[in-house]
Design an enzyme around this catalytic site. Sequence first.
Site, PDB file in Angstrom:
ATOM      1  N   GLU A  68       0.814   3.830   1.813  1.00 53.05           N
ATOM      2  CA  GLU A  68       1.458   4.252   3.203  1.00 53.05           C
ATOM      3  C   GLU A  68       2.594   3.406   3.411  1.00 53.05           C
ATOM      4  O   GLU A  68       3.677   3.786   4.208  1.00 53.05           O
ATOM      5  CB  GLU A  68       0.401   4.160   4.091  1.00 53.05           C
ATOM      6  CG  GLU A  68      -1.040   4.867   4.126  1.00 53.05           C
ATOM      7  CD  GLU A  68      -1.788   4.121   3.040  1.00 53.05           C
ATOM      8  OE1 GLU A  68      -1.609   3.346   2.543  1.00 53.05           O
ATOM      9  OE2 GLU A  68      -3.254   4.211   3.805  1.00 53.05           O
ATOM     10  N   CYS A 120      -5.989   1.697   5.937  1.00 50.14           N
ATOM     11  CA  CYS A 120      -6.349   0.480   6.271  1.00 50.14           C
ATOM     12  C   CYS A 120      -6.181   0.046   7.596  1.00 50.14           C
ATOM     13  O   CYS A 120      -5.018   0.827   8.233  1.00 50.14           O
ATOM     14  CB  CYS A 120      -6.420  -0.559   5.220  1.00 50.14           C
ATOM     15  SG  CYS A 120      -4.913  -1.343   5.328  1.00 50.14           S
ATOM     16  N   HIS A 147       0.750  -1.192   0.134  1.00 49.18           N
ATOM     17  CA  HIS A 147       0.134  -0.035  -0.104  1.00 49.18           C
ATOM     18  C   HIS A 147       0.870   1.269  -0.118  1.00 49.18           C
ATOM     19  O   HIS A 147       2.057   1.300   0.460  1.00 49.18           O
ATOM     20  CB  HIS A 147      -0.744  -0.077   1.265  1.00 49.18           C
ATOM     21  CG  HIS A 147      -2.028  -0.994   1.251  1.00 49.18           C
ATOM     22  ND1 HIS A 147      -3.237  -1.042   2.086  1.00 49.18           N
ATOM     23  CD2 HIS A 147      -2.086  -2.050   0.246  1.00 49.18           C
ATOM     24  CE1 HIS A 147      -3.807  -1.957   1.691  1.00 49.18           C
ATOM     25  NE2 HIS A 147      -3.526  -2.526   0.599  1.00 49.18           N
ATOM     26  N   CYS A 176      -2.156  -0.486   7.618  1.00 50.15           N
ATOM     27  CA  CYS A 176      -1.352   0.841   7.354  1.00 50.15           C
ATOM     28  C   CYS A 176      -1.402   1.626   8.773  1.00 50.15           C
ATOM     29  O   CYS A 176      -0.443   2.215   9.117  1.00 50.15           O
ATOM     30  CB  CYS A 176      -1.867   1.615   6.196  1.00 50.15           C
ATOM     31  SG  CYS A 176      -1.467   0.837   4.755  1.00 50.15           S
TER      32      CYS A 176
END
Lengths: 150, 150
Positions: free
Chosen positions: B61, B89, B59, B92
Amino acid sequence: MTIAEEISRDEQFMAEAFKEAEKALARDEVPIGAVVVIRGQVVARAHNLTEALSDPTAHAEMQVITAATSSLGGKYLGDATLYVTVEPCPMCAAALYWAQLGRLVYAAGDPKRGYTLVTPNLLHPKTEVSYGILAPRASKMMKAFFHKKR
Amino acid sequence: MTIAEEISRDEQFMAEAFKEAEKALARDEVPIGAVVVIRGQVVARAHNLTEALSDPTAHAEMQVITAATSSLGGKYLGDATLYVTVEPCPMCAAALYWAQLGRLVYAAGDPKRGYTLVTPNLLHPKTEVSYGILAPRASKMMKAFFHKKR
């Protein structure tokens, strides 16, 4: 497979995860190791590298998920069992959600940062969970490490 | 700094995060981008790469935390603000806990997998949170992407 055979197989793969934890310990990292197994074969192995990489996300589970999915060429681990010496933290449990892991086996619980302290639902609903296999060995290793650090 | 100046600065850095989201979109990845800012300087930028890397943990992040901490040579981001186009999410958010992030700014909320659906406590207690900056732009981008995929 009988229950005795399944336990024996779990102990065998958890011993592989401990080999990784020992590598972390030798590098003065928090001693946690993990392996990913598919159809009786270890497809990825990794240990905690947060200090070596100066990366707070470099937990054993994250490293082994990345290694397994990258080498398999897909994002999902539905056919896989992940063995790890200590209960995953919320970050790693939520990463296993994205991977849709088939089965998680961990040795010792983590009474400070284990994902079950937040909610077991951080994992994917289809992930089976077993724990306690070789737990005393993992607890002893973690306690000895943090005792030395104090 | 006045409140108007602070909003203007947040919009400026969020626009940098959107540049990253556009790069993800151009690669047919879920269009999410992030930047890490320390004392008014962008120190790391990244976008979602889950498809390109076949890695469910890639992701925006996670990529930007790894880039920032690796380049800074430390595991912590207490002085940093992380701008991201969509609410993190649980994976993260829990990664940001480990980084002890100073401040999190996200544009649109994620009604399906946002960390606040689990508990805001996935973040570190010292992390300040702002959201809603350029949110319509992020929502529109996500909706257009998933509409095209259907």
